[in-house]
Write a protein that holds these residues in place. Structure first.
Motif, PDB file in Angstrom:
ATOM      1  N   GLY A 159     -42.069 -16.741  90.036  1.00  0.00           N
ATOM      2  CA  GLY A 159     -43.366 -16.583  90.674  1.00  0.00           C
ATOM      3  C   GLY A 159     -43.595 -17.571  91.800  1.00  0.00           C
ATOM      4  N   SER A 160     -44.817 -17.549  92.338  1.00  0.00           N
ATOM      5  CA  SER A 160     -45.172 -18.385  93.481  1.00  0.00           C
ATOM      6  C   SER A 160     -46.511 -19.074  93.244  1.00  0.00           C
ATOM      7  CB  SER A 160     -45.275 -17.528  94.753  1.00  0.00           C
ATOM      8  OG  SER A 160     -44.047 -16.933  95.073  1.00  0.00           O
ATOM      9  N   LEU A 161     -46.662 -20.200  93.929  1.00  0.00           N
ATOM     10  CA  LEU A 161     -47.927 -20.935  93.921  1.00  0.00           C
ATOM     11  C   LEU A 161     -48.112 -21.552  95.291  1.00  0.00           C
ATOM     12  CD1 LEU A 161     -48.125 -23.065  90.629  1.00  0.00           C
ATOM     13  CD2 LEU A 161     -49.639 -21.196  91.301  1.00  0.00           C
ATOM     14  N   ARG A 162     -49.375 -21.758  95.644  1.00  0.00           N
ATOM     15  CA  ARG A 162     -49.674 -22.534  96.837  1.00  0.00           C
ATOM     16  C   ARG A 162     -50.598 -23.680  96.446  1.00  0.00           C
ATOM     17  NH1 ARG A 162     -52.967 -20.942 102.318  1.00  0.00           N
ATOM     18  NH2 ARG A 162     -54.703 -21.166 100.839  1.00  0.00           N
ATOM     19  N   LEU A 163     -50.131 -24.885  96.686  1.00  0.00           N
ATOM     20  CA  LEU A 163     -50.930 -26.074  96.441  1.00  0.00           C
ATOM     21  C   LEU A 163     -51.628 -26.486  97.724  1.00  0.00           C
ATOM     22  CD1 LEU A 163     -48.373 -28.150  94.340  1.00  0.00           C
ATOM     23  CD2 LEU A 163     -49.996 -26.408  93.563  1.00  0.00           C
ATOM     24  N   SER A 164     -52.841 -27.005  97.571  1.00  0.00           N
ATOM     25  CA  SER A 164     -53.620 -27.457  98.724  1.00  0.00           C
ATOM     26  C   SER A 164     -54.054 -28.899  98.513  1.00  0.00           C
ATOM     27  CB  SER A 164     -54.859 -26.580  98.914  1.00  0.00           C
ATOM     28  OG  SER A 164     -54.525 -25.227  99.078  1.00  0.00           O
ATOM     29  N   CYS A 165     -54.173 -29.616  99.605  1.00  0.00           N
ATOM     30  CA  CYS A 165     -54.641 -31.003  99.554  1.00  0.00           C
ATOM     31  C   CYS A 165     -55.544 -31.237 100.749  1.00  0.00           C
ATOM     32  CB  CYS A 165     -53.455 -31.954  99.565  1.00  0.00           C
ATOM     33  SG  CYS A 165     -53.897 -33.704  99.719  1.00  0.00           S
ATOM     34  N   VAL A 166     -56.792 -31.546 100.463  1.00  0.00           N
ATOM     35  CA  VAL A 166     -57.778 -31.823 101.515  1.00  0.00           C
ATOM     36  C   VAL A 166     -58.041 -33.314 101.543  1.00  0.00           C
ATOM     37  CG1 VAL A 166     -60.069 -31.308 102.391  1.00  0.00           C
ATOM     38  CG2 VAL A 166     -58.836 -29.590 101.073  1.00  0.00           C
ATOM     39  N   THR A 167     -58.093 -33.856 102.739  1.00  0.00           N
ATOM     40  CA  THR A 167     -58.400 -35.271 102.854  1.00  0.00           C
ATOM     41  C   THR A 167     -59.264 -35.521 104.082  1.00  0.00           C
ATOM     42  OG1 THR A 167     -57.452 -37.496 102.844  1.00  0.00           O
ATOM     43  CG2 THR A 167     -56.328 -35.838 104.191  1.00  0.00           C
ATOM     44  N   SER A 168     -59.638 -36.780 104.262  1.00  0.00           N
ATOM     45  CA  SER A 168     -60.486 -37.117 105.398  1.00  0.00           C
ATOM     46  C   SER A 168     -59.676 -37.085 106.683  1.00  0.00           C
ATOM     47  CB  SER A 168     -61.092 -38.508 105.193  1.00  0.00           C
ATOM     48  OG  SER A 168     -60.072 -39.469 105.068  1.00  0.00           O
ATOM     49  N   GLY A 169     -60.352 -36.829 107.760  1.00  0.00           N
ATOM     50  CA  GLY A 169     -59.673 -36.695 109.035  1.00  0.00           C
ATOM     51  C   GLY A 169     -58.977 -37.957 109.487  1.00  0.00           C
ATOM     52  N   SER A 170     -59.540 -39.113 109.153  1.00  0.00           N
ATOM     53  CA  SER A 170     -58.976 -40.362 109.645  1.00  0.00           C
ATOM     54  C   SER A 170     -57.591 -40.616 109.077  1.00  0.00           C
ATOM     55  CB  SER A 170     -59.907 -41.531 109.292  1.00  0.00           C
ATOM     56  OG  SER A 170     -60.048 -41.631 107.886  1.00  0.00           O
ATOM     57  N   ILE A 171     -57.364 -40.217 107.847  1.00  0.00           N
ATOM     58  CA  ILE A 171     -56.062 -40.463 107.238  1.00  0.00           C
ATOM     59  C   ILE A 171     -55.130 -39.291 107.468  1.00  0.00           C
ATOM     60  CG2 ILE A 171     -56.534 -39.495 104.948  1.00  0.00           C
ATOM     61  CD1 ILE A 171     -54.717 -42.794 105.725  1.00  0.00           C
ATOM     62  N   PHE A 172     -55.667 -38.131 107.633  1.00  0.00           N
ATOM     63  CA  PHE A 172     -54.847 -36.937 107.799  1.00  0.00           C
ATOM     64  C   PHE A 172     -54.052 -36.986 109.088  1.00  0.00           C
ATOM     65  CE2 PHE A 172     -53.704 -32.701 106.724  1.00  0.00           C
ATOM     66  CZ  PHE A 172     -53.620 -31.985 107.914  1.00  0.00           C
ATOM     67  N   SER A 173     -54.598 -37.626 110.089  1.00  0.00           N
ATOM     68  CA  SER A 173     -53.982 -37.580 111.406  1.00  0.00           C
ATOM     69  C   SER A 173     -53.005 -38.719 111.667  1.00  0.00           C
ATOM     70  CB  SER A 173     -55.068 -37.605 112.488  1.00  0.00           C
ATOM     71  OG  SER A 173     -55.839 -38.785 112.378  1.00  0.00           O
ATOM     72  N   ARG A 174     -52.729 -39.524 110.665  1.00  0.00           N
ATOM     73  CA  ARG A 174     -51.766 -40.591 110.898  1.00  0.00           C
ATOM     74  C   ARG A 174     -50.681 -40.561 109.824  1.00  0.00           C
ATOM     75  NH1 ARG A 174     -55.657 -45.502 108.793  1.00  0.00           N
ATOM     76  NH2 ARG A 174     -54.329 -46.050 107.049  1.00  0.00           N
ATOM     77  N   GLY A 175     -49.482 -40.930 110.223  1.00  0.00           N
ATOM     78  CA  GLY A 175     -48.394 -40.972 109.268  1.00  0.00           C
ATOM     79  C   GLY A 175     -47.984 -39.586 108.796  1.00  0.00           C
ATOM     80  N   TYR A 176     -47.235 -39.577 107.728  1.00  0.00           N
ATOM     81  CA  TYR A 176     -46.787 -38.346 107.116  1.00  0.00           C
ATOM     82  C   TYR A 176     -47.731 -37.962 105.977  1.00  0.00           C
ATOM     83  CZ  TYR A 176     -42.078 -38.422 109.220  1.00  0.00           C
ATOM     84  OH  TYR A 176     -41.011 -38.381 110.082  1.00  0.00           O
ATOM     85  N   MET A 177     -47.878 -36.662 105.793  1.00  0.00           N
ATOM     86  CA  MET A 177     -48.465 -36.134 104.570  1.00  0.00           C
ATOM     87  C   MET A 177     -47.305 -35.629 103.709  1.00  0.00           C
ATOM     88  SD  MET A 177     -51.771 -36.464 104.748  1.00  0.00           S
ATOM     89  CE  MET A 177     -52.245 -35.411 103.377  1.00  0.00           C
ATOM     90  N   GLY A 178     -47.404 -35.856 102.427  1.00  0.00           N
ATOM     91  CA  GLY A 178     -46.293 -35.466 101.575  1.00  0.00           C
ATOM     92  C   GLY A 178     -46.752 -34.940 100.228  1.00  0.00           C
ATOM     93  N   TRP A 179     -45.864 -34.208  99.589  1.00  0.00           N
ATOM     94  CA  TRP A 179     -46.051 -33.776  98.210  1.00  0.00           C
ATOM     95  C   TRP A 179     -44.953 -34.413  97.355  1.00  0.00           C
ATOM     96  CZ3 TRP A 179     -50.103 -31.236  96.195  1.00  0.00           C
ATOM     97  CH2 TRP A 179     -50.947 -30.538  97.067  1.00  0.00           C
ATOM     98  N   PHE A 180     -45.374 -35.013  96.266  1.00  0.00           N
ATOM     99  CA  PHE A 180     -44.469 -35.585  95.283  1.00  0.00           C
ATOM    100  C   PHE A 180     -44.708 -34.881  93.953  1.00  0.00           C
ATOM    101  CE2 PHE A 180     -42.801 -39.566  97.238  1.00  0.00           C
ATOM    102  CZ  PHE A 180     -43.492 -39.512  98.431  1.00  0.00           C
ATOM    103  N   ARG A 181     -43.779 -35.051  93.044  1.00  0.00           N
ATOM    104  CA  ARG A 181     -43.994 -34.528  91.706  1.00  0.00           C
ATOM    105  C   ARG A 181     -43.396 -35.472  90.677  1.00  0.00           C
ATOM    106  NH1 ARG A 181     -39.987 -29.191  91.854  1.00  0.00           N
ATOM    107  NH2 ARG A 181     -37.994 -30.312  91.836  1.00  0.00           N
ATOM    108  N   GLN A 182     -43.954 -35.412  89.488  1.00  0.00           N
ATOM    109  CA  GLN A 182     -43.465 -36.249  88.397  1.00  0.00           C
ATOM    110  C   GLN A 182     -43.522 -35.472  87.099  1.00  0.00           C
ATOM    111  OE1 GLN A 182     -45.500 -40.013  87.950  1.00  0.00           O
ATOM    112  NE2 GLN A 182     -43.738 -40.906  86.922  1.00  0.00           N
ATOM    113  N   ALA A 183     -42.360 -35.305  86.501  1.00  0.00           N
ATOM    114  CA  ALA A 183     -42.257 -34.652  85.204  1.00  0.00           C
ATOM    115  C   ALA A 183     -42.288 -35.720  84.120  1.00  0.00           C
ATOM    116  CB  ALA A 183     -40.961 -33.846  85.130  1.00  0.00           C
ATOM    117  N   PRO A 184     -42.653 -35.349  82.895  1.00  0.00           N
ATOM    118  CA  PRO A 184     -42.706 -36.335  81.800  1.00  0.00           C
ATOM    119  C   PRO A 184     -41.371 -37.047  81.632  1.00  0.00           C
ATOM    120  CG  PRO A 184     -43.769 -34.303  81.139  1.00  0.00           C
ATOM    121  CD  PRO A 184     -43.129 -34.025  82.458  1.00  0.00           C
ATOM    122  N   GLY A 185     -41.433 -38.360  81.574  1.00  0.00           N
ATOM    123  CA  GLY A 185     -40.232 -39.148  81.364  1.00  0.00           C
ATOM    124  C   GLY A 185     -39.356 -39.338  82.581  1.00  0.00           C
TER     125      GLY A 185
END
Length: 122
Positions: free
Chosen positions: A16-42
């Motif tokens: 299947g498929s999913l779409r994740l979204s992340c909203v943030t403030s404009g001041s931080i959104f426009s600088r650096g990289y935006m990224g997605w990380f994940r962490q599984a148990p253990g």
């Protein structure tokens, strides 16, 4: 105060498929990289995908060809589209802001979302 608010996680069947979204403030959104990380148990938190302000993207080998990260600058939102999901994609997914490179290494920024659970199971 900087806030990153994720949404879009849930239970999905393998393939299947999913779409994740992340909203943030404009001041931080426009600088650096935006990224997605994940962490599984253990397991340690790992980078899934990142996108620069100019649109450059990079992906973990485990999701290449199945994931697309993109941003809507008008909405201060970054998305992660995940297709052909596998049980091993099951994790808490975190949005990160203000990532950067130093001496050839990528470092996540100090701003994190609260995480959204993705469970891939039949």
């Amino acid at each position: 105060q900087v806030q990153l608010v994720e949404s879009g996680g849930g239970l999905v069947q393998p393939g299947g498929s999913l779409r994740l979204s992340c909203v943030t403030s404009g001041s931080i959104f426009s600088r650096g990289y935006m990224g997605w990380f994940r962490q599984a148990p253990g397991k340690e938190r790992e980078l899934v995908a990142r996108i620069a302000n100019g649109g450059y993207t990079d992906y973990a080998d485990s999701v290449k060809g199945r994931a697309t990260i993109y941003r809507d600058n008008s909405k201060n939102t970054v998305y992660l589209q995940m297709n052909s999901l596998k049980p091993e994609d099951t994790s808490v997914y975190y949005c990160n802001a203000d990532g950067y490179y130093s001496d050839g290494y990528y470092y996540p920024g100090k701003f994190w979302g609260q995480g959204t659970q993705v469970t891939v199971s039949s």
